[in-house]
Design an enzyme around this catalytic site. Structure first.
Site, PDB file in Angstrom:
ATOM      1  N   VAL B  14       0.830  -1.200   0.000  1.00 31.87           N
ATOM      2  CA  VAL B  14       0.000   0.000   0.000  1.00 31.87           C
ATOM      3  C   VAL B  14       0.871   1.258   0.000  1.00 31.87           C
ATOM      4  CG1 VAL B  14      -1.737   1.319   1.272  1.00 31.87           C
ATOM      5  CG2 VAL B  14      -1.913  -1.176   1.147  1.00 31.87           C
ATOM      6  N   LYS B 105      -7.240  -1.375  10.233  1.00 31.38           N
ATOM      7  CA  LYS B 105      -8.534  -1.752  10.809  1.00 31.38           C
ATOM      8  C   LYS B 105      -8.386  -2.403  12.176  1.00 31.38           C
ATOM      9  CE  LYS B 105      -8.292  -5.792   7.923  1.00 31.38           C
ATOM     10  NZ  LYS B 105      -7.441  -5.268   6.855  1.00 31.38           N
ATOM     11  N   VAL B 132     -11.715   0.278   6.076  1.00 29.88           N
ATOM     12  CA  VAL B 132     -12.893  -0.555   5.869  1.00 29.88           C
ATOM     13  C   VAL B 132     -13.224  -0.643   4.383  1.00 29.88           C
ATOM     14  CG1 VAL B 132     -15.340  -0.879   6.386  1.00 29.88           C
ATOM     15  CG2 VAL B 132     -13.822   0.124   8.110  1.00 29.88           C
ATOM     16  N   GLY B 186      -3.278 -14.786  -4.792  1.00 30.64           N
ATOM     17  CA  GLY B 186      -2.805 -13.692  -3.953  1.00 30.64           C
ATOM     18  C   GLY B 186      -3.908 -13.025  -3.154  1.00 30.64           C
ATOM     19  N   ASP B 200     -11.541 -10.641  10.391  1.00 28.08           N
ATOM     20  CA  ASP B 200     -11.272  -9.441   9.599  1.00 28.08           C
ATOM     21  C   ASP B 200     -12.574  -8.652   9.365  1.00 28.08           C
ATOM     22  OD1 ASP B 200      -9.512  -7.889   7.547  1.00 28.08           O
ATOM     23  OD2 ASP B 200     -11.253  -8.535   6.388  1.00 28.08           O
ATOM     24  N   LYS B 204     -13.858  -4.792  10.908  1.00 21.06           N
ATOM     25  CA  LYS B 204     -14.401  -3.714  10.087  1.00 21.06           C
ATOM     26  C   LYS B 204     -15.809  -3.349  10.552  1.00 21.06           C
ATOM     27  CE  LYS B 204     -11.659  -5.253   6.112  1.00 21.06           C
ATOM     28  NZ  LYS B 204     -11.708  -6.212   4.988  1.00 21.06           N
ATOM     29  N   GLY B 301      -6.361  -4.672  -2.089  1.00 21.08           N
ATOM     30  CA  GLY B 301      -5.447  -4.435  -3.203  1.00 21.08           C
ATOM     31  C   GLY B 301      -4.696  -3.142  -3.003  1.00 21.08           C
TER      32      GLY B 301
END
Lengths: 435, 435
Positions: B14, B105, B132, B186, B200, B204, B301
């Protein structure tokens, strides 16, 4: 706490809902806006008219200058609609340094460029979330969340009335019955021309184009086709082939050109836009970094629209003093509007033809000589003797120009019995056509 | 032009994408932000590591204080992830008056309350759009567009990995094969526990609840069930009945209580959330004035997440000097978390039972005595002699508590041969079940 004084232009369905939300949630909204917000007065046609609820507590006037010239008003909310006098009022308010919140798509679409200039010259601010797709926060999303991104394509269902009518027609209703039903439900005006003709969707598309692509496009420059010529047969064919017919507003970057059009189109069942039913609106945005995002919600109605107006009002309050806020366009680009003929789609075509040998050959010959190649041919069951039969053709992708040339020639064939329907296929299904 | 100096914590996938967008679109972003934005330095694990592209031009340090204590840094972007040291760094930066943009998060979900206090005490600002649903602008929408509205329900597909796996399982793949495929693409980590277990999505959801309902909920308080126990048989049944199975994160206002859970659920084909495929994320929001709106897009992504970070950065730049910006929660409410047992759903239940008379009677007796009534019963084809057969039951809406009590009793029946699957039906189809 800071005070913000609001003047309203119009106190109709949306105006009343705005007043209701503002007055019922006063302290709560004040907390969020960082200012207490008070409606000082409203411009109406008749001050004597009896009003109910929150609207009855608002002082009214029939003189626009009591709002536009008033020193005790900081923000003007325009919810009267229509071109004039709304356009003049918005301009006056901006020139007098007032922030303007408007739901007026017609004015923004036709005069976006002029209004943007006034905003810039007078360091003013204009907010218009409610002008496009009612409660769907597409303007704010384009302005804030997609601000760093390069937008490639926008596809929207921007008119709930036509989407509702198409839904009924898909179930087999005729166009007239479906329209009457929409009017009965309050979704269509007595004069539904603006919706049906695609003009309403076209105006909203023009606003989105100005904002997302920085292109000064006038609504009249956008090729627009309404739903008036669609028949239940076309919708039934679409369904059988795995598509729904949607009135799509499309803007698409192709090199340094921008394709723009409003037109009914086949959308596959699997596509998100196909699941947009009844009076919902939806906008799908393709952008470089983010990819595809989709925004769906109620496209009209007093409360959703009012809710969008209030969110603008709160942002205006938070940004008081921020100049050139919420300008109408992204940075200018060198984009130019593409020629409509250059657009490329696969097509669905439905002919009503004489049921005799050689008909298909005649039609395919003309298509081929115009570079339109066939993907599939479906002949509907034969009727009685001598009755014309329906011939359905799906083409491979071709230019709209080529398709249109071919159709003009086909129309001259004596074997054609009217009933010609042509609908571009916005996205082809991956799965095979079941014949 | 105003200058804004950015320090980065982390320069992974990122972080690199953020650097790329920022450097490639420098002047363009400056125009929008009203400030030129410069990355001053980045905290990394190894300064010597060879970096490609935009990231290679950024000075690096292994000492966090070079960012957190630095006078030449105005805004801190935290994209290192994980609980510690990220949480400590975020708090330090806020206390030193720096605006923080974070995609973390885990930290926000677990320490939302503490961070909100620091933001308030130090008149700081924190932005977390990327935390989120990646590129879906749900945080900004809740903060701005739904700001004047009262939110009733949020339902989200907040984990792309599990959605991808469920998609493959729907096509008949086993869980293990589907997981391996997700890892190969991936989409899933080597250790996929956080995704698969629902943790996860739960994190969120906690962030969304804090923001939308003003309730301080810790992730551990949210009942969470992952997709690990789902079988291709369950997904095939769902499909046959007109549903898809989705891992839903749900928060719903019921009186002065808030129901919250993460759990696989049946969603009808016709529902928008059912059309969310592959690694897409989606959030459906029901609110009082606006009605139902839906937001769909890439949930993860590098580029989508980076795009969200940049939009936050631009907002931070525009709001420099605005205090308490983008606080973590809406105004406090008197809402309390509801007991999980009180939630109401219809259910799909799949049993593997002995194929002999009286089995169905035994099961339905237990269900009835726990106030669970049947809507439909489907018996799958008989197997070979003595092979257990699948029995599928759809119930009418009942409490999760009643269902769970009934199932505990049924599990003790000797006729049961394991293979018990229970999935709530999030929305029942209007159309009839075809058997």
């Amino acid at each position: 706490m800071k005070k913000l004084r609001v003047g309203m232009l119009g106190l109709g369905t949306v105006g009343k809902s705005v007043a209701e939300i503002l007055i019922q949630n006063q302290s709560w909204i004040a907390g969020r806006a960082g200012a207490s917000i008070q409606i000082v007065r409203a411009l109406v046609r008749q001050t004597r008219k009896r009003r109910e609820g929150a609207a009855s507590k608002i002082p009214t006037t029939t003189n626009a200058q009591d709002i536009l010239d008033a020193d005790d008003i900081d923000i003007v909310i325009e919810v009267m609609g229509g071109h004039e006098p709304a356009y003049g009022y918005i301009t006056q308010a901006l020139k007098r340094g007032k922030a303007v919140v408007t739901a007026n798509k017609a004015v923004l679409a036709a005069h976006g460029l002029e209004i943007a200039k006034v905003v810039q010259q007078h360091h003013a601010a204009i907010y218009y979330e409610a002008a496009v797709a009612g409660g769907v926060p597409i303007i704010r999303t384009l302005r804030h969340s997609l601000i760093s991104d390069r937008i490639q394509r926008i596809r929207g269902i921007l008119n709930g009335t036509t989407n509702f009518i198409l839904g009924l027609m898909e179930k087999g209703e005729g166009y007239d019955t479906a329209l009457r039903q929409a009017q009965k439900e309050g979704y269509a005006e007595a004069d539904p021309t603006l919706d049906i003709s695609g003009a309403d969707a076209r105006d909203k598309l023009a606003i989105l184009i100005q904002l997302a692509f920085g292109l000064d496009v006038h609504p009249s420059e956008i090729p627009t086709e309404g739903i008036g010529s669609l028949t239940p047969e076309v919708l039934a064919d679409a369904r059988q082939l795995g598509y729904r017919v949607k009135l799509l507003a499309i803007a698409k970057r192709v090199g340094n050109k921008l394709e723009a059009r409003v037109q009914p189109a086949f959308v596959p069942f699997e596509h998100h836009l196909s699941a947009v039913l009844d009076i919902e609106n939806a906008i799908s945005v393709d952008s470089e970094a983010l990819g595809t995002t989709l925004y769906v919600g109620p496209g009209a109605g007093g409360m959703p629209t009012a809710s969008a107006v209030i969110s603008d009002l709160i942002e205006a309050a938070q940004q008081q003093g921020v100049k050139n806020a919420m300008s109408l366009r992204s940075q200018r680009t060198a984009l130019k509007l593409a020629k409509p003929e250059a657009a490329i789609s696969a097509f669905y075509v439905r002919f009503l033809v004489e049921d005799r040998p050689g008909v298909l050959a005649a039609i395919t010959r003309i298509l081929a000589s115009n570079n339109v190649s066939l993907a599939a041919v479906l002949q509907h069951e034969r009727g009685l003797d001598d009755e014309p039969v329906a011939l359905v053709i799906l083409t491979h992708p071709t230019t709209h120009g080529a398709m249109s040339k071919a159709l003009n020639k086909i129309k001259q064939l004596p074997i054609l019995h009217g009933g010609l329907s042509v609908v571009p296929i916005e996205e082809q299904r991956v799965t095979k056509v079941e014949s």
